[in-house]
Structure formats: structure tokens, C-alpha cells
Design a protein around this motif. Structure first.
Motif, mmCIF file in Angstrom:
data_model
loop_
_atom_site.group_PDB
_atom_site.id
_atom_site.type_symbol
_atom_site.label_atom_id
_atom_site.label_comp_id
_atom_site.label_asym_id
_atom_site.label_seq_id
_atom_site.Cartn_x
_atom_site.Cartn_y
_atom_site.Cartn_z
ATOM 1 N N ASP A 1 0.831 -1.202 0.000
ATOM 2 C CA ASP A 1 0.000 0.000 0.000
ATOM 3 C C ASP A 1 0.862 1.247 0.000
ATOM 4 O OD1 ASP A 1 0.305 1.285 2.839
ATOM 5 O OD2 ASP A 1 -0.033 -0.823 3.267
ATOM 6 N N HIS B 1 0.343 5.216 1.661
ATOM 7 C CA HIS B 1 -0.542 5.785 2.678
ATOM 8 C C HIS B 1 -0.115 7.179 3.097
ATOM 9 C CE1 HIS B 1 2.532 3.324 4.897
ATOM 10 N NE2 HIS B 1 2.674 4.475 5.538
ATOM 11 N N VAL C 1 -4.472 6.747 6.311
ATOM 12 C CA VAL C 1 -5.357 6.440 5.181
ATOM 13 C C VAL C 1 -4.485 5.853 4.077
ATOM 14 C CG1 VAL C 1 -6.991 7.346 3.495
ATOM 15 C CG2 VAL C 1 -6.917 8.315 5.804
ATOM 16 N N ARG D 1 -3.981 3.129 0.476
ATOM 17 C CA ARG D 1 -4.578 2.634 -0.764
ATOM 18 C C ARG D 1 -3.816 1.376 -1.176
ATOM 19 N NH1 ARG D 1 -9.392 3.180 -3.577
ATOM 20 N NH2 ARG D 1 -9.042 3.057 -5.830
ATOM 21 N N GLN E 1 -2.209 -1.678 -3.205
ATOM 22 C CA GLN E 1 -1.550 -1.679 -4.504
ATOM 23 C C GLN E 1 -1.293 -3.113 -4.994
ATOM 24 O OE1 GLN E 1 -0.736 1.440 -6.016
ATOM 25 N NE2 GLN E 1 -1.941 2.202 -4.279
ATOM 26 N N ARG F 1 -12.553 -3.526 -0.806
ATOM 27 C CA ARG F 1 -12.317 -2.080 -0.791
ATOM 28 C C ARG F 1 -10.820 -1.814 -0.733
ATOM 29 N NH1 ARG F 1 -14.746 2.123 3.790
ATOM 30 N NH2 ARG F 1 -13.969 4.053 2.834
ATOM 31 N N ARG F 2 -10.310 -1.027 -1.669
ATOM 32 C CA ARG F 2 -8.879 -0.750 -1.719
ATOM 33 C C ARG F 2 -8.433 0.283 -0.690
ATOM 34 N NH1 ARG F 2 -6.596 0.638 -7.496
ATOM 35 N NH2 ARG F 2 -4.719 0.773 -6.191
ATOM 36 N N THR F 3 -9.306 1.197 -0.289
ATOM 37 C CA THR F 3 -8.949 2.246 0.665
ATOM 38 C C THR F 3 -9.052 1.715 2.091
ATOM 39 O OG1 THR F 3 -9.732 3.980 -0.818
ATOM 40 C CG2 THR F 3 -9.487 4.557 1.510
ATOM 41 N N GLU F 4 -7.990 1.911 2.867
ATOM 42 C CA GLU F 4 -7.957 1.462 4.258
ATOM 43 C C GLU F 4 -7.836 2.671 5.180
ATOM 44 O OE1 GLU F 4 -5.996 -2.935 4.382
ATOM 45 O OE2 GLU F 4 -4.614 -1.247 4.505
ATOM 46 N N ILE F 5 -8.569 2.632 6.299
ATOM 47 C CA ILE F 5 -8.492 3.675 7.319
ATOM 48 C C ILE F 5 -8.193 3.017 8.662
ATOM 49 C CG2 ILE F 5 -9.706 5.517 8.533
ATOM 50 C CD1 ILE F 5 -11.415 5.915 6.047
#
Length: 280
Positions: free
Chosen positions: A228, A230, A251, A253, A255, A266-270
Motif C-alpha cells: 500500500d 498511505h 489512510v 490505498r 496496490q 475495498r482498496r482504501t484502508e483507514i
């Protein structure tokens, strides 16, 4: 949908117990040092200033918000003991780093190792499309790290090795951030990326032929690479001499292998950690 793991709660309780033991020892050591300093004063009219304690102790309640599993759509929320305990900037217990040692350190840099707990896990019950993939447990990892600060900028790198045999392999996190104090506030922000080895990506994002037959997902082969990219953010505020509140958020993303996996929804992680600490 949020979830709370009893296993995580038990491990957090163990961490709290360690923190309380360290805190108790710290307070006792500081009191003993001050008593010895007082007894060593020979002239009755002399004025002595007790030396500053090498211990720094702060802890309090915290809350973690993180994906239910890597690549998940849903988040889980659970309580977390926020720790910030150190002795002479040498031995420390902070956040997920249960026990760490700065082998080489100065005001500008640190190089060391720590026993760290990683909450990354995956359970088949987390999502219907995970059935047949098997469970992946979180657990302790060996962390090797280094950081260097120039003016307001800090660069850091940390390598994590799974030592519990849960198939999480190795990951390496590289970050660069700037920190600016404003009154009682502290603001930090900057980019970073995570690299993962083939074992880690296969465990969390790969689908073997057996898993494909059991889950209905297509088979998917993975390898080592960037997991990712971030952006890190951190804000803290000193309410008083003893009380401080903070929020740390990352945050990211996913890859490459992680992004294209049929497991990823979901590719976006929080990831967020909020806490209120009492400093002694």
C-alpha cells in the motif's frame, strides 16, 4: 458493521497489566531516588534540586478503528489501552509495541527492536465471501526500526517479522513526516508505503486451488511487492500538565497484488487510534 474480539480484549488486558507493573516500578524508583538525594545533603542550609526522573509514564483509555480484515469494506472498533512508558529513552512500551529497546539513540535518531502486537487478522465469519478461505490470526511480531530527525522532518523505517507462525511473513513500513507544535497542539503529517513479502501477500490476498474450490473465488497467485501507499496524520493537545489527548490516523490505498485480489472488497484502508492519557 463493527466487531469486537474477545481474544484481542484478553491480549489488551495483558498489556495493561504490564503497563501498570512498569508504572508502579517507575513511581517507586523515582521516590527512592529522591529520598537518596535528600539524605546525601550535608549542609543544613544548602538548597538542592532533585534530578529529573528518567522515567516517563502516561497511559489511559484508547479506541482503535481498523478494517475488519485487509481489503474489507467494513470497519471494526474496539477499546485499546494507550501506553507511553519509557526509561531514559532506552526501554519503552508504547502503543502496539509492548516492550522495546532503543539500542542506539540520541535526540535526533533511534535504532532498536521491539516486541509488537499486530491486530491484522481475518475470520471466515467476517464476511460471507470469506467462507472456505480459512482464518488468519493476529499475534506478536518482532519489530526492527530506525528513525532520524532533521529540523521538523522525521524519516523512519520499520520491519515486522511474524513470530507466531500465523503466515504473516515480513512487512516493511517506510514513512516521512513533518511535525509542527502550535501552542499546546502538535500536528504531524506525511506520506509512506508498505512492502510485503510473498508469504504475507499469499496469506491475506492469495487464493489457492483448494481455497478456490471451497469458496467459489477464482484462484489467485501473489508475490512480494508494495502492499500500500498511505498518508499519516497525528494531532495531540495538552489539556493540562497531566492530561493529553491524541488522534493518529493512516489512510492507505492497496496496490499491486493486494489491490487486484478477489478477496479485496475495498482498496482504501483507514486505521485510527484515539486516546486520552494521564502523565505522571
Amino acid at each position: 458493521m463493527t466487531k469486537f474480539s474477545p481474544v484481542v480484549a484478553a491480549r489488551c488486558a495483558a498489556t495493561v497489566a504490564l503497563a501498570l507493573a512498569l508504572a508502579t516500578y517507575a513511581i517507586g524508583a523515582q521516590a527512592g531516588a529522591q529520598a537518596d538525594d535528600t539524605a546525601s545533603v550535608v549542609p543544613n542550609n544548602s538548597i538542592s534540586t532533585p534530578p529529573a526522573s528518567k522515567w516517563k509514564v502516561a497511559f489511559g483509555p484508547g479506541m482503535v478503528v481498523t478494517p475488519a480484515y485487509p481489503g474489507a469494506r467494513d470497519l471494526r472498533v474496539f477499546p485499546y489501552p494507550a501506553l507511553d512508558i519509557s526509561y531514559d529513552d532506552r526501554v519503552f512500551s508504547q502503543g502496539p509495541d509492548v516492550l522495546g529497546l532503543n539500542v542506539i539513540r540520541s535526540e535526533d535518531y533511534h535504532v532498536g527492536a521491539a516486541l509488537s502486537f499486530d491486530f491484522q487478522s481475518r475470520q471466515e465469519k467476517d464476511d460471507p465471501h470469506l467462507r472456505g478461505l480459512g482464518n488468519v490470526d493476529g499475534g506478536p511480531k518482532l519489530k526492527l526500526f530506525a528513525d532520524y530527525t532533521i529540523w521538523i522532518f522525521t524519516g523512519s523505517v520499520a520491519m515486522y517479522q511474524d513470530i507466531a507462525g500465523h503466515g504473516q511473513g515480513k512487512t516493511a513500513v517506510t514513512d516521512l513526516y513533518a511535525s509542527v507544535p502550535v501552542g499546546g497542539w502538535m500536528f504531524s503529517a506525511g506520506p509512506g508505503f508498505t512492502w510485503a513479502d510473498a508469504l504475507y501477500t499469499r496469506t491475506f490476498f492469495g487464493v489457492s486451488s483448494q481455497q478456490s474450490a471451497a469458496s467459489g473465488l477464482p484462484a489467485y497467485n501473489t508475490g512480494a511487492g508494495i502492499r500500500d501507499v498511505h498518508l499519516n496524520g497525528y494531532v495531540s493537545y495538552d489539556f493540562s500538565k497531566h492530561w493529553v489527548g491524541s488522534v493518529a490516523m493512516t489512510v492507505g490505498r492497496l496496490q499491486h497484488y493486494a489491490a487486484a485480489s478477489p478477496i479485496t472488497v475495498r482498496r482504501t484502508e483507514i486505521n485510527t487510534l484515539a486516546s486520552v492519557n494521564y502523565r505522571f
